[in-house]
Structure formats: structure tokens, C-alpha cells
Design a protein around this motif. Structure first.
Motif, PDB file in Angstrom:
ATOM      1  N   GLU A  66       0.680  14.171  -3.481  1.00  0.00           N
ATOM      2  CA  GLU A  66      -0.597  13.138  -3.290  1.00  0.00           C
ATOM      3  C   GLU A  66      -1.601  13.918  -2.557  1.00  0.00           C
ATOM      4  O   GLU A  66      -2.797  13.694  -2.715  1.00  0.00           O
ATOM      5  CB  GLU A  66       0.166  11.872  -2.410  1.00  0.00           C
ATOM      6  CG  GLU A  66      -1.110  10.758  -2.555  1.00  0.00           C
ATOM      7  CD  GLU A  66      -0.483   9.510  -1.901  1.00  0.00           C
ATOM      8  OE1 GLU A  66      -0.818   8.525  -2.332  1.00  0.00           O
ATOM      9  OE2 GLU A  66       0.280   9.601  -1.046  1.00  0.00           O
TER      10      GLU A  66
ATOM     11  N   ASP B 231      -3.008  -1.784  -5.033  1.00  0.00           N
ATOM     12  CA  ASP B 231      -3.997  -0.549  -5.523  1.00  0.00           C
ATOM     13  C   ASP B 231      -4.723  -0.561  -6.962  1.00  0.00           C
ATOM     14  O   ASP B 231      -5.651  -0.301  -7.394  1.00  0.00           O
ATOM     15  CB  ASP B 231      -2.773   0.475  -5.799  1.00  0.00           C
ATOM     16  CG  ASP B 231      -2.178   1.176  -4.472  1.00  0.00           C
ATOM     17  OD1 ASP B 231      -2.121   0.192  -3.836  1.00  0.00           O
ATOM     18  OD2 ASP B 231      -1.586   2.193  -4.693  1.00  0.00           O
TER      19      ASP B 231
ATOM     20  N   CYS C  80       0.907  -1.496   0.029  1.00  0.00           N
ATOM     21  CA  CYS C  80       0.003  -0.139   0.018  1.00  0.00           C
ATOM     22  C   CYS C  80       0.666   1.015   0.211  1.00  0.00           C
ATOM     23  O   CYS C  80       0.264   2.381  -0.140  1.00  0.00           O
ATOM     24  CB  CYS C  80      -0.995   0.194   1.469  1.00  0.00           C
ATOM     25  SG  CYS C  80      -2.153  -1.097   1.339  1.00  0.00           S
TER      26      CYS C  80
ATOM     27  N   HIS D 258      -4.448   7.040   1.846  1.00  0.00           N
ATOM     28  CA  HIS D 258      -2.992   6.925   1.554  1.00  0.00           C
ATOM     29  C   HIS D 258      -1.956   8.259   1.935  1.00  0.00           C
ATOM     30  O   HIS D 258      -1.011   8.044   2.560  1.00  0.00           O
ATOM     31  CB  HIS D 258      -2.893   6.787   0.123  1.00  0.00           C
ATOM     32  CG  HIS D 258      -2.816   5.103  -0.093  1.00  0.00           C
ATOM     33  ND1 HIS D 258      -2.198   4.555  -1.013  1.00  0.00           N
ATOM     34  CD2 HIS D 258      -3.382   4.397   0.310  1.00  0.00           C
ATOM     35  CE1 HIS D 258      -2.116   3.326  -1.007  1.00  0.00           C
ATOM     36  NE2 HIS D 258      -3.167   3.109  -0.183  1.00  0.00           N
TER      37      HIS D 258
ATOM     38  N   GLY E  58      -6.919   9.108  -8.931  1.00  0.00           N
ATOM     39  CA  GLY E  58      -6.261   7.755  -9.238  1.00  0.00           C
ATOM     40  C   GLY E  58      -4.817   7.907  -9.822  1.00  0.00           C
ATOM     41  O   GLY E  58      -4.377   6.834  -9.875  1.00  0.00           O
TER      42      GLY E  58
ATOM     43  N   GLU F 229      -0.367  -5.530  -7.467  1.00  0.00           N
ATOM     44  CA  GLU F 229      -0.327  -4.800  -6.487  1.00  0.00           C
ATOM     45  C   GLU F 229      -2.096  -4.235  -5.973  1.00  0.00           C
ATOM     46  O   GLU F 229      -2.950  -4.376  -6.747  1.00  0.00           O
ATOM     47  CB  GLU F 229      -0.110  -3.227  -7.014  1.00  0.00           C
ATOM     48  CG  GLU F 229      -0.100  -2.017  -6.247  1.00  0.00           C
ATOM     49  CD  GLU F 229       0.748  -2.381  -5.014  1.00  0.00           C
ATOM     50  OE1 GLU F 229       0.210  -2.066  -3.908  1.00  0.00           O
ATOM     51  OE2 GLU F 229       1.811  -2.471  -5.136  1.00  0.00           O
TER      52      GLU F 229
ATOM     53  N   GLU G 148       1.498   3.524  -9.341  1.00  0.00           N
ATOM     54  CA  GLU G 148       2.065   2.289  -8.242  1.00  0.00           C
ATOM     55  C   GLU G 148       1.858   1.038  -8.906  1.00  0.00           C
ATOM     56  O   GLU G 148       2.597   0.105  -9.138  1.00  0.00           O
ATOM     57  CB  GLU G 148       1.696   2.488  -6.909  1.00  0.00           C
ATOM     58  CG  GLU G 148       2.199   1.342  -6.126  1.00  0.00           C
ATOM     59  CD  GLU G 148       3.626   1.179  -5.678  1.00  0.00           C
ATOM     60  OE1 GLU G 148       4.594   0.235  -5.285  1.00  0.00           O
ATOM     61  OE2 GLU G 148       4.440   2.218  -6.329  1.00  0.00           O
ATOM     62  N   ALA G 149       0.513   0.757  -9.498  1.00  0.00           N
ATOM     63  CA  ALA G 149      -0.150  -0.606  -9.822  1.00  0.00           C
ATOM     64  C   ALA G 149       0.711  -0.686 -11.154  1.00  0.00           C
ATOM     65  O   ALA G 149       1.200  -2.155 -11.214  1.00  0.00           O
ATOM     66  CB  ALA G 149      -1.313  -0.423 -10.324  1.00  0.00           C
TER      67      ALA G 149
ATOM     68  N   CYS H 143      -5.157  -3.826   2.496  1.00  0.00           N
ATOM     69  CA  CYS H 143      -4.108  -2.708   2.569  1.00  0.00           C
ATOM     70  C   CYS H 143      -3.818  -2.550   4.118  1.00  0.00           C
ATOM     71  O   CYS H 143      -2.809  -2.598   4.658  1.00  0.00           O
ATOM     72  CB  CYS H 143      -4.735  -1.402   2.153  1.00  0.00           C
ATOM     73  SG  CYS H 143      -3.571  -0.277   1.758  1.00  0.00           S
TER      74      CYS H 143
ATOM     75  N   ALA I 181      -2.234   5.858  -7.697  1.00  0.00           N
ATOM     76  CA  ALA I 181      -2.657   4.464  -7.506  1.00  0.00           C
ATOM     77  C   ALA I 181      -2.109   3.726  -8.806  1.00  0.00           C
ATOM     78  O   ALA I 181      -1.568   2.671  -8.824  1.00  0.00           O
ATOM     79  CB  ALA I 181      -4.061   4.330  -7.207  1.00  0.00           C
TER      80      ALA I 181
ATOM     81  N   PHE J 140      -9.545   6.627  -0.771  1.00  0.00           N
ATOM     82  CA  PHE J 140      -8.505   5.858  -1.040  1.00  0.00           C
ATOM     83  C   PHE J 140      -7.145   6.713  -1.169  1.00  0.00           C
ATOM     84  O   PHE J 140      -6.314   6.587  -0.392  1.00  0.00           O
ATOM     85  CB  PHE J 140      -8.666   5.215  -2.522  1.00  0.00           C
ATOM     86  CG  PHE J 140      -7.481   4.015  -2.426  1.00  0.00           C
ATOM     87  CD1 PHE J 140      -7.444   2.993  -1.595  1.00  0.00           C
ATOM     88  CD2 PHE J 140      -6.795   4.199  -3.593  1.00  0.00           C
ATOM     89  CE1 PHE J 140      -6.109   2.195  -1.616  1.00  0.00           C
ATOM     90  CE2 PHE J 140      -5.580   3.248  -3.812  1.00  0.00           C
ATOM     91  CZ  PHE J 140      -5.504   2.167  -2.879  1.00  0.00           C
ATOM     92  N   SER J 141      -7.290   7.835  -1.887  1.00  0.00           N
ATOM     93  CA  SER J 141      -5.941   8.480  -2.080  1.00  0.00           C
ATOM     94  C   SER J 141      -5.869   9.491  -0.737  1.00  0.00           C
ATOM     95  O   SER J 141      -4.869   9.583  -0.177  1.00  0.00           O
ATOM     96  CB  SER J 141      -6.128   9.679  -3.219  1.00  0.00           C
ATOM     97  OG  SER J 141      -7.209  10.510  -3.193  1.00  0.00           O
TER      98      SER J 141
END
Length: 659
Positions: free
Chosen positions: A24, A81, A11, A111, A62, A79, A68-69, A305, A65, A107-108
Motif C-alpha cells: 500500500e 473509502d 478505515c 492510510h 485508489g 464503506e 475495500e469498498a 475516518c 480503497a 488518502f492512500s
């Protein structure tokens, strides 16, 4: 200095960007602002083109996410994400752009806040690295020049002004001061330091006497010092400490290993379940969009996560807290194992004891006064280089019976094959040595009174010496490596927190071991041990107790440490070998930190268990709730991200741990 061996939680990702380290968070807030704008326009206006609002919201929510994914997919991995992205895209396909935007926003935001909290722990470690000054005053040809610490060379002389940070590991060659060593050893009281008498003979930093040694990042007191550099900046104790603490995050604990194995089974099972739920409309009388929406909600609910971050966050906080107290813990495995100990084995010399002999008894004989006896002993032993002689001179010199102006001089000293010395003092021959010198070499028959006294002292673990001047025995001296002042109270504290068995392993005579055991409160003491015997003793103890620590100096005790559950090095500051061999290093020489670090470990284990309970409990609640339609995507992601923040902030409590 930050390690490259960063623990990947599933995560955690790079949250910096062109707007700085808060990119972010800024993106997340922009996503939230657009979501609110779309909601208000939809509610209070007739404008139908809110899609133009939600598409950029999807981008901002997004971006990290997706980044990283796709990086993980490119490496051949999968991942967590990515699950969130699929759910958000699924919502968009169903025309539920507002719900998809809400998912990405929460979600963001979760994080961003999680990274803020985790960085709080990491910054505790980074703060150690910032203790080192960037420049140093180098003294050359009578002048001083400021240079970057990276340019310092071994042998350079640096000038350290009052109340400033020391720029290099080295030996003090001029001046005396009180130095705050808390950044390295965790000591709360400044330590008195002074120039070495013969600094030229010390070329290895590890062997420099404590009172002459200076560490990078420690803070000078009110007097100027001159220090000869003995270690390069990159090799300094502080640099090594920061690097090892940073790398500790990459060493997985048993719980982390469990969660990794769990995720490998759990994530594919979730994907299979989601695919099945997509086709629920075939079995259940409902339209495909309803089945697909339910599947996307389950996908969000099942993302582990919080589980992935629960243990690393606690390990990182525990390691950082220990580092603040001058204790190096090399990773989650050592941190968790320390809390499960039921037995501890100690080396004797320098661990439970001072590591140097002390004069314990002075007994004049045959009517000789104490002052006359000590004056003779001091005059003779001053001429000897033997360690016992140096200990006698040190302790006798501090006694009030000795005249300020000293004593008569002794001459013609001769060492007698490890049994003692012979010298001339006040016109007579003086012998000082063990009983064997007099009985075997000189052929004397000791009286029952002298023999009984010496036997009594030997039974208690003392080294006994007789002194004879001319034809008369003038006294008995005894020496012993005495226990540390803190040993007895530390062992009692360990017993109070549930350590059942505390044993001593030493190469010394069994009688010496028994004497130290009586004075400190050990449960057992094993003497006359070679290094391989210590290893065998540890193995036998592990059969009885399963979880046992070995505490030693990290050099002679390395084999025994390697065979114990946890190896703990005493006084590791400045010792490369101790830092490398031990799982845990007490940077200063304070045995009393053991109860603190064991208590910290137990607190860490409790928090790890709490985090596992919270994270698994939330997942087990959300998956059935999503399947039966009790929670939609919005509430599910809110609860999911909330649980992630709870476990991280729960772990951060360790940064404030006090025993």
C-alpha cells in the motif's frame, strides 16, 4: 498468534499485496511520483497528454480503497473509502484529474502511515506470541530429541538448557533455577523455582505449587531443568493470553458503541447533503460543475475516518501496554470502565492476605521456657496433616530457639474432632487445641488470665490455641492469615488516585475481617458472607457508587465479579477459570499493579476524549469550509488525513505509559 475477531474501523483494510506488507505504501508513493511528474510536465512543457500520467496514478492511489469498498458493498455494507472514490471520480468527470490524483495520493498515503502506526500497537501483542520457542528438547530413553512444540504431548519430559526459553507449561521434576517470568506475569525480578518433591501427584497445571510451576515463553536462568508437560502448546497460558489480548480489540467500549451509532446517522445525512449540493446550481447562479465540485469537497470533508479510528487505536494501545506489564484487559469496555471506578471490593483470602495462616504469637505459660514450649509444639504438630499444623511446623522450624538437630519425637497422635490433637511427648500426654477442647471435652476451667489473653487475641482476629502437657498449661499459640506486605501501601495509592470506597467481602468471621481492615486501611469490611451474600453486597454497593470493581481469585468470586462493573482476577497465570471469568486479570499475584492499571485506564479515557474532540472538531470545521468554498478538495483531504494520523499517533502514546 492473531485473532480473527479484528475490530473493523471503517478505515482499516488489508494493506498487503504482491509487493509484500508495504504494498500500500509503495502504491501510494507511485501515485505521488506520477502526480509530481504530471504537475512538472504541465508546468514546464507543452505536452498535452498528461492524462496518460494521471490514469495510472488513479490506479495506484485508489487500488486499496476500491478493493475495500467493493468488498464491503458485496457484504451489504457501506464503506467510508467509497466516499473518497466517488469524490475522486467526480473530480475526473470535471476534468480536474490533478486534484483527483492529489486526493487519492494523500488518502492512500494517510492510510499507509495509519496502518504502520496501528500495526506498531498490534505488533506489541504479536510479540507475546513470538516468545514461545518453536522447538523443544524431549527426553526419551536417556537421549534428547528436538521436536516442534506442536508435537509435544502431555506427560512428555522436556530438557531446558540454561538461558533458554521454556517450551511448555508444566511441572519442574529435576533441577532448580531462577526463571524470568516477565513475559507472563510482568515481574521484573526472576523467580526461584525448584523440582517438586512428589511430581507424580500433580496432574492439573493450575494446582501445581508456584515454586514448581513453569510457563511457556518464560526464560530459564543459569541451571538446566527437566519439566513434565502438563498442557499442550495450543492450550498454554501464553497462547491463551495472546488470543485473549488479540480478541480484546473486537470488544467495543461505550465510546466505540457511541461512534458506531453516530456514523449510522451521520453518513446517510452526509450523502443526502451531497446530493442536495449537486443541485445547488438550480438555486444559486453558478454552473453545474461548480456545484458538483463543491459537493465532492463536502463528501471528502465529511468522511468520519478519524472518528472511526480514534477509539480503537487508543483501546488497542492501552490493552497492549497492559499486556506488557502482565495485565490482561479484555477489550475496550473493561478498559474504559476501569477508569471510572469510585469503589473497589476485595476478597480477603489470597487477595488482601497471603492466603495461608502464619504463626503470630508464641506465649509460654507457668514458667515454661520458650525453647521448651516450641520444641514440644513442633514434635507434636509434625505428626499432623492439618493445615494449621503445617503452618505451625513451617514457622516454628524457622525460629532460632529450635535446635538444629531437632527435638524429641512425639508418638500416638490422635485428632480430636476438629478441636485439636492429643499425643505423647517426653512420657506425658500433650493436648493442643482451641479453648473449647479444654472447657467442653476435658472439663477444665481456664484461669481468668488465660481467658483474657485468648479473648484479646480473638478480638483482633487471631485463631488461638492452648497447649497442655501433663497437668500444666505450657503456652498459647495464635495464627492468622496476615495481610500481604503490599496491601496497605496499595490501598493508600488507590485512595490517593480517588478511589473513595474500599471494602472487603469475606466468609471469615467478622472479627477477622475487622482486624484485616484495621491493618490495611479498608473503609469497610463485611464478614460471615456466603457467595450469594457477596453478590447482594456488590448490588447494594453499586446502588451507592454505580461503578465498582470486584477483586478476587476468579473462581469462588465469579458470581460477585459478574455483578460488578469490572471483575479483576488475582494471580490468573495458569488458571483457566480466572482468565475466563474476569474482565481484567493480574497475571502474577501482585496487588500493587492495581493503581498502575487504573491509571492506564484513566489515561486511555483522556486520550479517547482528545481523539473524539480532534476528529469531530475537524469534521465540523471542514464541512462549512467546503460548503462556502473556503477549502478545495486538495486542502480538505490534506487536513482530513492529517487529523486521522494525529489521533492514531496520539493513541500510541499509551504504549509508553508509566505510572
Amino acid at each position: 498468534m492473531e485473532s480473527n475477531h479484528k475490530e473493523h474501523t471503517g478505515c482499516d483494510h488489508d494493506h498487503g499485496g504482491f509487493l509484500g506488507k508495504n504494498t500500500e505504501l509503495i502504491f501510494s508513493l507511485l501515485c505521488g511520483a506520477l502526480l509530481l511528474t504530471g504537475f512538472l510536465l504541465n508546468k514546464f512543457s507543452s505536452w498535452d497528454n498528461t492524462l496518460y500520467i494521471y490514469i495510472p496514478a488513479y490506479f495506484f492511489g485508489g487500488y486499496f480503497a476500491a478493493k475495500e469498498a467493493f468488498e464491503k458493498i458485496r457484504q451489504g455494507g457501506f464503506e467510508i473509502d467509497f466516499l473518497m472514490l466517488v469524490a475522486a471520480v467526480g473530480a475526473a468527470i470535471l476534468g480536474k484529474w490533478a486534484e483527483g490524483t492529489l486526493l487519492l495520493f494523500l488518502f492512500s498515503l494517510g492510510h499507509a502511515l495509519e496502518h504502520y502506526a496501528m500495526n506498531k500497537a498490534r505488533n506489541s501483542i504479536k510479540a507475546l506470541g513470538s516468545l514461545s520457542p518453536g522447538t523443544a528438547l524431549v527426553k526419551k530413553n536417556g537421549t534428547s530429541e528436538e521436536v516442534p512444540v506442536e508435537n509435544l504431548e502431555i506427560g512428555d519430559t522436556i530438557l531446558v538448557k540454561p538461558n533458554s526459553k521454556i517450551a511448555a507449561d508444566g511441572i519442574i521434576i529435576s533441577g532448580q533455577s531462577s526463571i524470568n517470568q516477565a513475559p507472563i506475569t510482568g515481574e521484573s525480578i526472576p523467580v526461584d523455582k525448584h523440582a517438586a518433591e512428589d511430581p507424580e501427584k500433580w496432574t492439573e497445571f493450575a494446582s501445581v505449587p508456584k515454586e514448581n510451576k513453569a510457563f511457556t515463553g518464560t526464560i530459564n536462568g543459569s541451571s538446566s531443568l527437566e519439566i513434565r508437560v502438563l498442557k499442550l502448546s495450543k492450550d498454554s497460558t501464553l497462547s491463551r493470553l495472546v488470543a485473549l489480548v488479540s480478541q480484546a480489540e473486537a470488544k467495543q467500549s461505550p465510546t466505540q458503541q457511541f461512534t458506531k451509532k453516530f456514523e449510522k446517522i451521520f453518513v446517510p445525512a452526509v450523502i443526502a447533503l451531497v446530493i442536495l449540493l449537486c443541485f445547488a446550481f438550480v438555486v444559486v447562479d453558478e454552473p453545474f460543475p461548480v456545484s458538483f465540485y463543491r459537493a465532492m469537497t463536502v463528501l471528502v470533508a465529511a468522511s468520519p475516518c478519524a472518528l472511526a479510528i480514534s477509539t480503537p487505536s487508543a483501546v488497542l494501545s492501552g490493552v497492549a501496554r497492559a499486556a506488557q506489564a502482565g495485565v490482561l484487559i479484555k477489550g475496550g469496555k473493561a478498559l474504559e470502565n476501569l477508569g471510572s471506578l469510585s469503589a473497589i471490593a476485595f476478597d480477603k483470602t489470597g487477595t488482601l492476605t497471603r492466603g495461608e495462616p502464619r504463626l503470630t504469637n508464641v506465649i509460654p505459660l507457668n514458667g515454661i521456657s520458650r525453647e521448651e514450649f516450641l520444641s514440644c509444639i513442633l514434635a507434636v504438630e509434625r505428626l499432623s496433616e492439618h493445615p494449621l499444623a503445617r503452618a505451625i511446623v513451617r514457622d516454628v522450624s524457622e525460629m532460632p530457639e529450635i535446635p538444629v538437630n531437632g527435638t524429641d519425637e512425639a508418638t500416638d497422635i490422635e485428632a480430636l474432632q476438629g478441636k485439636g490433637v492429643r499425643a505423647t511427648y517426653a512420657g506425658e500426654t500433650v493436648y493442643i487445641g482451641n479453648p473449647a477442647l479444654f472447657e467442653e471435652d476435658l472439663g477444665h476451667i481456664l484461669s481468668d488470665g488465660i481467658r483474657d489473653q485468648i479473648s484479646g487475641f480473638q478480638e483482633e482476629g487471631h485463631t488461638s490455641m492452648l497447649a497442655k502437657k501433663g497437668d500444666t498449661f505450657i503456652g498459647i499459640l495464635t495464627l492468622m492469615d496476615t495481610p500481604r506486605a503490599s496491601a496497605k501501601t496499595t490501598l493508600k495509592a488507590l485512595r490517593d488516585i480517588g478511589i473513595r470506597k474500599m471494602v472487603m467481602l469475606t466468609g471469615d468471621h467478622q472479627k477477622v475481617a475487622d482486624a484485616i481492615a484495621r491493618q490495611t486501611g479498608l473503609t469497610d469490611a463485611y464478614g460471615d458472607l456466603l457467595p450469594e451474600d457477596k453478590v447482594n453486597a456488590i448490588r447494594k454497593l453499586r446502588e451507592q457508587e454505580t461503578q465498582i470493581a470486584m477483586v478476587g481469585d476468579g473462581v469462588n468470586d465469579a458470581p460477585a465479579m459478574a455483578n460488578s462493573t469490572v471483575g479483576i482476577a488475582m494471580g490468573a497465570a495458569g488458571s483457566d477459570v480466572a482468565l475466563e471469568t474476569a474482565d481484567i486479570a493480574l497475571m502474577d499475584d501482585k496487588l500493587e499493579k492495581l493503581p498502575f492499571v487504573i491509571g492506564l485506564s484513566r489515561k486511555s479515557r483522556n486520550i479517547i476524549r482528545q481523539n473524539l474532540f480532534i476528529s469531530l472538531g475537524i469534521v465540523l470545521f471542514l464541512i462549512p469550509s467546503a460548503i462556502i468554498g473556503f477549502t478545495g478538495i486538495g486542502p480538505t483531504v490534506a487536513i482530513h488525513e492529517g487529523s486521522t494520523l494525529i489521533v492514531v499517533f496520539n493513541a500510541l502514546r499509551l504504549l509508553a505509559y508509566k505510572r
